[in-house]
Enzyme design. Sequence first.
Site, PDB file in Angstrom:
ATOM      1  CG  HIS A 141      -1.915  -1.029   1.341  1.00  0.00           C
ATOM      2  ND1 HIS A 141      -2.083  -1.819   2.460  1.00  0.00           N
ATOM      3  CD2 HIS A 141      -2.858  -1.453   0.454  1.00  0.00           C
ATOM      4  CE1 HIS A 141      -3.081  -2.665   2.268  1.00  0.00           C
ATOM      5  NE2 HIS A 141      -3.563  -2.473   1.060  1.00  0.00           N
TER       6      HIS A 141
ATOM      7  CE  LYS B 246     -12.878  -7.354   1.912  1.00  0.00           C
ATOM      8  NZ  LYS B 246     -11.640  -6.876   1.273  1.00  0.00           N
TER       9      LYS B 246
ATOM     10  NE  ARG C 256      -2.942  -7.389  -4.221  1.00  0.00           N
ATOM     11  CZ  ARG C 256      -3.663  -7.562  -3.142  1.00  0.00           C
ATOM     12  NH1 ARG C 256      -3.072  -7.858  -2.006  1.00  0.00           N
ATOM     13  NH2 ARG C 256      -4.970  -7.481  -3.176  1.00  0.00           N
TER      14      ARG C 256
ATOM     15  CB  SER D 269      -4.038  -6.801   4.475  1.00  0.00           C
ATOM     16  OG  SER D 269      -3.641  -5.555   3.986  1.00  0.00           O
TER      17      SER D 269
HETATM   18  P1  ADP Z   1      -9.836  -4.044  -0.421  1.00  0.00           P
HETATM   19  O1  ADP Z   1     -10.739  -4.564   0.653  1.00  0.00           O
HETATM   20  O2  ADP Z   1     -10.388  -2.856  -1.154  1.00  0.00           O
HETATM   21  O3  ADP Z   1      -9.262  -5.092  -1.347  1.00  0.00           O
HETATM   22  P2  ADP Z   1      -7.100  -3.737   0.551  1.00  0.00           P
HETATM   23  O4  ADP Z   1      -6.664  -2.892   1.704  1.00  0.00           O
HETATM   24  O5  ADP Z   1      -6.815  -5.188   0.629  1.00  0.00           O
HETATM   25  O6  ADP Z   1      -8.636  -3.415   0.419  1.00  0.00           O
HETATM   26  O7  ADP Z   1      -6.469  -3.185  -0.790  1.00  0.00           O
HETATM   27  C1  ADP Z   1      -6.676  -1.859  -1.217  1.00  0.00           C
HETATM   28  C2  ADP Z   1      -6.107  -1.688  -2.612  1.00  0.00           C
HETATM   29  O8  ADP Z   1      -4.698  -1.847  -2.574  1.00  0.00           O
HETATM   30  C3  ADP Z   1      -6.620  -2.688  -3.649  1.00  0.00           C
HETATM   31  O9  ADP Z   1      -6.707  -2.009  -4.893  1.00  0.00           O
HETATM   32  C4  ADP Z   1      -5.532  -3.731  -3.691  1.00  0.00           C
HETATM   33  O10 ADP Z   1      -5.497  -4.395  -4.953  1.00  0.00           O
HETATM   34  C5  ADP Z   1      -4.310  -2.850  -3.502  1.00  0.00           C
HETATM   35  N1  ADP Z   1      -3.153  -3.581  -2.958  1.00  0.00           N
HETATM   36  C6  ADP Z   1      -3.100  -4.284  -1.818  1.00  0.00           C
HETATM   37  N2  ADP Z   1      -1.867  -4.823  -1.643  1.00  0.00           N
HETATM   38  C7  ADP Z   1      -1.129  -4.429  -2.724  1.00  0.00           C
HETATM   39  C8  ADP Z   1       0.216  -4.682  -3.168  1.00  0.00           C
HETATM   40  N3  ADP Z   1       1.045  -5.454  -2.473  1.00  0.00           N
HETATM   41  N4  ADP Z   1       0.616  -4.131  -4.340  1.00  0.00           N
HETATM   42  C9  ADP Z   1      -0.246  -3.372  -5.059  1.00  0.00           C
HETATM   43  N5  ADP Z   1      -1.514  -3.105  -4.711  1.00  0.00           N
HETATM   44  C10 ADP Z   1      -1.962  -3.632  -3.560  1.00  0.00           C
END
Ligand code: ADP
Length: 170
Positions: free
Chosen positions: A23, A47, A101, A139
Amino acid sequence: MTAPRKPRIALYPGTFDPVTLGHLDIFRRACNLFDRLVIGVAINRDKGPLFTLEERVAMIREVTAPLCTATGTTIDVHPFENLLIECAHDVGADVIIRGLRAVSDFEYEFQMVGMNRALDPRIETVFLMADAQYQAIASRLVKEIARLGGDVGRFVPEPVAAALKAKFSG
Ligand code: ADP
């Protein structure tokens, strides 16, 4: 005389449970592209997040403070529970940022863009990819590793690693 360009505001929504180095890499890239970055923290009760909304917001604020100083970009952290498009309207964003990703993210993101575009065609979604070393970080997996007592130091900023340790040692 041309009118002054209006500031570009980007909204990067997510659950951030917890915020990772993946992030953070996307935050940095967005800061280089936009005048103001709003990090939208979805409450996402469904979630069943590990960290409370307040904890997630506080961690994001802490780890993004050096980025604001380094890039001169304004970063706001904005909790939201309503529709993403409504949140974009509330904060005056013209762009939604998502991180991409693997191929597995694509299907879901593809549908999201379609739905959001139907709701408001003026708002563009922009996808950014993290540096290769951060691309596999999720995460969900970080929480799993921390729960089983593994070292998450390479995946999350230091204050987040400490918070995970505290959560699972209690
Ligand atoms: P959500 O519940 O919206 O998926 P996340 O916090 O898991 O929330 O992710 C938020 C955004 O960040 C999403 O667009 C996800 O694809 C992106 N993201 C999460 N981890 C990574 C990473 N390692 N590299 C690139 N983008 C990421």
